[in-house]
Design a protein around this motif. Structure first.
Motif, mmCIF file in Angstrom:
data_model
loop_
_atom_site.group_PDB
_atom_site.id
_atom_site.type_symbol
_atom_site.label_atom_id
_atom_site.label_comp_id
_atom_site.label_asym_id
_atom_site.label_seq_id
_atom_site.Cartn_x
_atom_site.Cartn_y
_atom_site.Cartn_z
ATOM 1 N N GLN A 252 57.137 -4.404 77.351
ATOM 2 C CA GLN A 252 57.595 -3.920 76.043
ATOM 3 C C GLN A 252 57.899 -2.894 75.844
ATOM 4 O O GLN A 252 58.993 -2.187 75.461
ATOM 5 N N MET A 253 56.457 -2.055 75.926
ATOM 6 C CA MET A 253 56.959 -0.917 75.054
ATOM 7 C C MET A 253 57.307 -0.277 76.068
ATOM 8 O O MET A 253 57.909 1.003 75.832
ATOM 9 N N PHE A 254 56.727 -0.507 77.197
ATOM 10 C CA PHE A 254 57.200 0.599 78.406
ATOM 11 C C PHE A 254 59.254 0.162 78.573
ATOM 12 O O PHE A 254 59.614 1.312 78.004
ATOM 13 N N THR A 255 59.639 -1.041 78.562
ATOM 14 C CA THR A 255 60.942 -0.605 78.630
ATOM 15 C C THR A 255 62.207 -0.014 77.714
ATOM 16 O O THR A 255 62.932 0.311 77.311
ATOM 17 N N GLN A 256 60.835 -0.790 76.276
ATOM 18 C CA GLN A 256 61.428 -0.520 74.997
ATOM 19 C C GLN A 256 60.761 0.842 74.423
ATOM 20 O O GLN A 256 62.128 1.163 73.837
ATOM 21 N N MET A 257 60.458 0.927 74.845
ATOM 22 C CA MET A 257 60.110 2.825 74.485
ATOM 23 C C MET A 257 59.245 4.172 75.129
ATOM 24 O O MET A 257 60.211 4.445 75.103
ATOM 25 N N TYR A 258 58.948 4.104 75.646
ATOM 26 C CA TYR A 258 58.936 4.756 76.817
ATOM 27 C C TYR A 258 59.407 4.708 77.748
ATOM 28 O O TYR A 258 59.709 5.860 78.367
ATOM 29 N N PHE A 259 60.123 3.797 77.710
ATOM 30 C CA PHE A 259 61.293 4.178 79.214
ATOM 31 C C PHE A 259 62.657 4.260 78.574
ATOM 32 O O PHE A 259 63.664 3.918 79.028
ATOM 33 N N HIS A 260 62.905 4.581 76.997
ATOM 34 C CA HIS A 260 63.818 4.553 76.321
ATOM 35 C C HIS A 260 65.256 5.289 76.729
ATOM 36 O O HIS A 260 64.480 6.479 77.125
ATOM 37 N N LYS A 261 66.579 5.392 76.877
ATOM 38 C CA LYS A 261 67.287 6.245 77.847
ATOM 39 C C LYS A 261 67.198 7.506 77.122
ATOM 40 O O LYS A 261 67.449 7.938 78.006
ATOM 41 N N THR A 262 66.947 7.626 75.748
ATOM 42 C CA THR A 262 67.027 8.852 75.057
ATOM 43 C C THR A 262 66.113 9.699 75.084
ATOM 44 O O THR A 262 66.234 10.611 74.837
ATOM 45 N N ARG A 263 64.843 8.771 75.135
ATOM 46 C CA ARG A 263 63.572 9.359 74.966
ATOM 47 C C ARG A 263 63.082 10.492 76.666
ATOM 48 O O ARG A 263 63.131 11.375 76.796
ATOM 49 N N ARG A 264 64.114 9.524 77.384
ATOM 50 C CA ARG A 264 64.369 10.586 79.102
ATOM 51 C C ARG A 264 64.853 10.968 78.983
ATOM 52 O O ARG A 264 64.404 12.206 79.407
ATOM 53 N N ALA A 265 65.556 11.831 77.809
ATOM 54 C CA ALA A 265 67.226 12.666 78.145
ATOM 55 C C ALA A 265 66.330 13.546 77.431
ATOM 56 O O ALA A 265 66.015 14.583 78.310
ATOM 57 N N TYR A 266 65.232 13.319 76.766
ATOM 58 C CA TYR A 266 64.532 14.284 75.135
ATOM 59 C C TYR A 266 63.737 15.082 76.520
ATOM 60 O O TYR A 266 63.015 15.881 76.440
ATOM 61 N N ASP A 267 63.238 14.219 77.316
ATOM 62 C CA ASP A 267 61.788 14.391 78.215
ATOM 63 C C ASP A 267 62.306 15.438 79.116
ATOM 64 O O ASP A 267 61.268 16.701 79.285
ATOM 65 N N TYR A 268 63.604 15.068 79.414
ATOM 66 C CA TYR A 268 64.265 15.738 80.297
ATOM 67 C C TYR A 268 64.135 17.011 80.108
ATOM 68 O O TYR A 268 64.684 18.519 80.746
ATOM 69 N N MET A 269 65.102 17.686 79.167
ATOM 70 C CA MET A 269 65.644 18.253 78.101
ATOM 71 C C MET A 269 64.581 19.745 77.895
ATOM 72 O O MET A 269 64.316 20.254 78.297
ATOM 73 N N ILE A 270 63.047 19.299 77.117
ATOM 74 C CA ILE A 270 62.152 19.808 76.830
ATOM 75 C C ILE A 270 61.938 20.275 78.338
ATOM 76 O O ILE A 270 60.799 21.069 78.796
ATOM 77 N N GLN A 271 61.726 19.126 79.412
ATOM 78 C CA GLN A 271 61.129 19.919 80.364
ATOM 79 C C GLN A 271 61.312 21.442 81.332
ATOM 80 O O GLN A 271 60.992 22.135 81.206
ATOM 81 N N GLN A 272 63.412 21.394 80.910
ATOM 82 C CA GLN A 272 63.616 22.050 81.472
ATOM 83 C C GLN A 272 63.397 23.734 80.167
ATOM 84 O O GLN A 272 63.603 24.568 80.902
ATOM 85 N N ALA A 273 63.938 22.889 79.459
ATOM 86 C CA ALA A 273 63.624 24.591 78.535
ATOM 87 C C ALA A 273 62.162 24.695 78.558
ATOM 88 O O ALA A 273 61.909 26.098 78.474
ATOM 89 N N LEU A 274 61.342 24.295 78.676
ATOM 90 C CA LEU A 274 59.951 24.587 79.441
ATOM 91 C C LEU A 274 59.740 25.499 80.485
ATOM 92 O O LEU A 274 59.085 26.351 80.619
ATOM 93 N N LYS A 275 60.297 25.483 81.539
ATOM 94 C CA LYS A 275 60.520 25.826 82.795
ATOM 95 C C LYS A 275 60.834 27.198 81.912
ATOM 96 O O LYS A 275 60.352 28.178 83.139
ATOM 97 N N GLU A 276 62.037 26.765 81.931
ATOM 98 C CA GLU A 276 62.924 28.376 81.482
ATOM 99 C C GLU A 276 61.980 29.578 80.551
ATOM 100 O O GLU A 276 62.024 30.615 80.548
ATOM 101 N N SER A 277 61.237 28.884 79.246
ATOM 102 C CA SER A 277 60.004 29.560 78.873
ATOM 103 C C SER A 277 59.389 29.984 78.996
ATOM 104 O O SER A 277 59.002 31.318 78.724
ATOM 105 N N ILE A 278 58.139 29.199 79.464
ATOM 106 C CA ILE A 278 56.871 29.703 79.949
ATOM 107 C C ILE A 278 56.654 29.405 81.416
ATOM 108 O O ILE A 278 55.660 29.986 81.790
ATOM 109 N N GLY A 279 57.822 28.759 82.101
ATOM 110 C CA GLY A 279 57.286 28.837 83.758
ATOM 111 C C GLY A 279 56.289 27.612 83.959
ATOM 112 O O GLY A 279 56.691 26.907 83.314
ATOM 113 N N LEU A 280 55.938 28.234 84.840
ATOM 114 C CA LEU A 280 54.154 27.258 85.272
ATOM 115 C C LEU A 280 53.212 27.918 84.230
ATOM 116 O O LEU A 280 52.777 28.312 83.558
ATOM 117 N N LEU A 281 52.128 26.798 84.091
ATOM 118 C CA LEU A 281 51.599 26.352 82.866
ATOM 119 C C LEU A 281 50.643 27.359 83.569
ATOM 120 O O LEU A 281 50.375 27.694 85.161
#
Lengths: 420, 180
Positions: A252-281
């Motif tokens: 339930q935590m997976f389906t309701q929270m960890y995989f929440h549609k808006t949470r996934r959207a923010y995961d993706y957006m911050i990944q892109q923002a991180l790539k553009e600002s710091i590149g690879l770690l």
């Protein structure tokens, strides 16, 4: 040895000794106060502001409780002695190593936790991307080595940083009697997930992740896998319902929270923002550079860079869910995904398909049905043979989602409606 | 196509090939785990310049283990590629269900079949306990490529205290992991 305590929202108090206090006070452990446990989940659940710091303390506490619970059972002790020829001295030492491994297991997390694993560089030897465990090892054996080893208590237990990293990473040179305890650090029934389910539930306010921890601890039992003749950690037959509730909580935590549609959207957006600002770690070989990065410092970098992703992120113009399939997509849904993508591409509308990353996501790892139930003869049997609910839970989760940018939502919906 | 489906297809190929070679042989989860571990190494070595598999294996007291492969096996069951039953005395029994998967999932199936065939010929007759010893030895070798045979036997024996050194040595010689 002095004893200290700290208030914890899940367990009440967590206690630790002088040596552990020094480790906890080290700047690179304190850095975990600036790594959020759930990335930007607070954009959906505002309470999700907790950090890797409190989770790490929680895992140290819980892994110790699990260790003690297993050892207080006479049958468990007999099995361990039979398999690994334990002595009392070994046990005290192993208990301490397991405790420190629990405390330090996440010290190598990158900013925003799992989100930034996408920007970890490749290991040229293995040709695979580094994992946060590689950074954890580099930190424990590097900048934190002194605080761990230059202590009188270390000499008492004869514990080196290698002992700790060996059990975290599963090094074959680890004595098997110690390696065994990896099952409570990383497995289907480990202190890590038992802690994060309760902690994430508490902070977000959802009740799905709650299960009866005390019952779980009291029913931990060792048994023998009939196929391999190896020891397995499971739950006493009489307590199988608590194992069931743990699995349901995780699902339930997976389906309701960890995989929440808006949470996934923010995961993706911050990944892109991180790539553009710091590149690879930086790789683990440049661990001091890596340690300079935490949520605060990379946020600053992203703000300075001011990419479209970051600007949209802070103004909550996040990418929007356009279409999603069921947990196990049916053929017509897969066709719809293809047609929608074609039409959106034709109209030059950006689209993100959230599917390929599922396998590699931390929260989808493992097979919960594999939790073993142990009878009074130490025979093990999978939980799914006791629980009809678990047997019929459909895993793995394969939902596919399509997202479009905020500015394109109206046009994208029209296209979708034209196809249905 | 989803990675899990690709892995599920490889697993079902293993199950089918082992069953064809030795219909009475128990294929449990341990066999699948260890065979897929050997597959990852063989494939990545042989096709170094192509797609590289990463099933995320780590070492436990029961040998190398991947949570992802367990998920893929679950997928193979859900897709009805294989059936999985439990025998209280012997553990899991995994059997083939679909003879030919209708729409081939992996694009590199010819290469996969070749590797699977070789592995089944080489290791397909071993029982779970022996295969666990073999996979553990290979795991140790992967992490220490210069290790001598005697040291390897010693490390594996330390990791498998239920087995004596002679029997471990015999299994590793038979599997061509060590020379003597």
């Amino acid at each position: 040895m002095g004893e200290y305590e700290i208030r914890d929202p899940i367990y009440g108090f967590i206690t630790f000794d002088e040596w552990e206090r020094e480790i906890i006070s080290h700047p690179w452990f304190q850095r975990l106060r600036r790594i959020r446990q759930l990335g930007l989940t607070d954009m959906v659940y505002p309470g999700a502001m907790h950090t890797r710091f409190e989770h790490s303390l929680g895992v140290m506490h819980l892994v110790t409780k699990m260790f003690d619970s297993i050892m207080k059972n006479e049958e468990n002790r007999k099995l361990l002695e039979d398999y690994f020829q334990y002595s009392g001295e070994d046990l005290n030492r192993y208990r301490k190593i397991v405790r420190l491994a629990g405390l330090l297991h996440d010290v190598g997390h990158a900013p925003y936790s799992h989100v930034s694993e996408q920007i970890m560089p490749k290991n040229t030897n293995t040709k695979k991307p580094f994992k946060h465990e590689d950074y954890t090892k580099a930190i424990i054996e590097g900048p934190m080595k002194r605080v761990i080893e230059a202590n009188n208590h270390t000499k008492h237990f004869d514990i080196s940083t290698k002992d700790i990293t060996n059990i975290i990473s599963g090094n074959p040179e680890t004595p098997v009697g110690l390696l065994f305890w990896r099952v409570i650090i990383s497995s289907q029934l480990d202190a890590d997930r038992c802690d994060y389910l309760l902690r994430d539930s508490h902070h977000t306010g959802v009740k799905y992740g709650i299960y009866d921890l005390e019952r779980l601890l009291n029913t931990l039992k060792l048994g023998v896998n009939p196929e391999s003749n190896e020891l397995v950690l499971g739950i006493k037959k009489g307590g199988w319902h608590v194992a069931e509730s743990l699995i349901i909580a995780r699902y339930q935590m997976f389906t309701q929270m960890y995989f929440h549609k808006t949470r996934r959207a923010y995961d993706y957006m911050i990944q892109q923002a991180l790539k553009e600002s710091i590149g690879l770690l930086p790789p683990p070989s440049l661990i001091e550079d890596f340690l300079e990065l935490d949520d605060y410092s990379v946020w600053h970098c992203m703000r300075i860079k001011g990419s479209e992703w970051f600007t949209n992120l802070i103004s909550r113009k996040h990418i929007r869910l356009l279409y999603e399939t069921k947990e196990m997509p049916i053929e017509s849904e897969e066709k719809m995904i293809c047609r929608l993508k074609e039409c959106l591409n034709h109209d030059n509308i950006w689209v993100w398909e959230d599917s390929q990353g599922i396998r590699k996501n931390w929260y989808s790892g493992g097979d919960d049905k594999e939790v073993h139930i142990i009878d009074k003869f130490n025979n093990s049997m999978p939980l799914s043979y006791y629980s009809t609910i678990v047997k019929n839970m459909y895993t793995p989760f394969m939902k596919i989602r399509l997202y479009v940018k905020y500015k394109d939502v109206k046009n994208a919906i029209k296209i979708k409606e034209g196809l249905t | 196509m989803n990675w899990l489906l690709e892995e599920a297809e490889i697993i079902s190929l293993f199950v089918r090939k082992i069953s064809e070679k030795n219909p009475e042989h128990q294929i449990g989860k341990t066999i699948i785990q260890k065979m897929m571990y050997l597959f990852e190494i063989e494939y990545n070595n042989k096709y170094e310049d192509q797609k590289q598999y990463d099933f995320d294996y780590t070492l436990y007291h029961y040998g190398p283990y991947s949570f992802e492969i367990n998920q893929a096996l679950n997928m193979a069951k859900n897709m009805k590629f294989v059936s999985i039953t439990w025998n209280p005395e012997k553990g899991y029994f995994i059997k083939p269900r679909t003879i030919n998967i209708e729409n081939q999932i992996n694009e590199n199936m010819d290469q996969i079949e070749e590797i699977v065939e070789d592995l089944v010929n080489g290791y397909g007759s071993y029982y779970a306990r022996e295969l666990s010893i073999i996979a553990t030895a290979i795991y140790v070798k992967q992490h220490n490529t210069d290790i001598h045979d005697d040291d390897l036997v010693e490390i594996v024996a330390a990791l498998k205290p239920k087995y004596n050194v002679q029997s471990i040595r015999r299994i590793l010689i038979d599997a061509n992991i060590i020379n003597h």
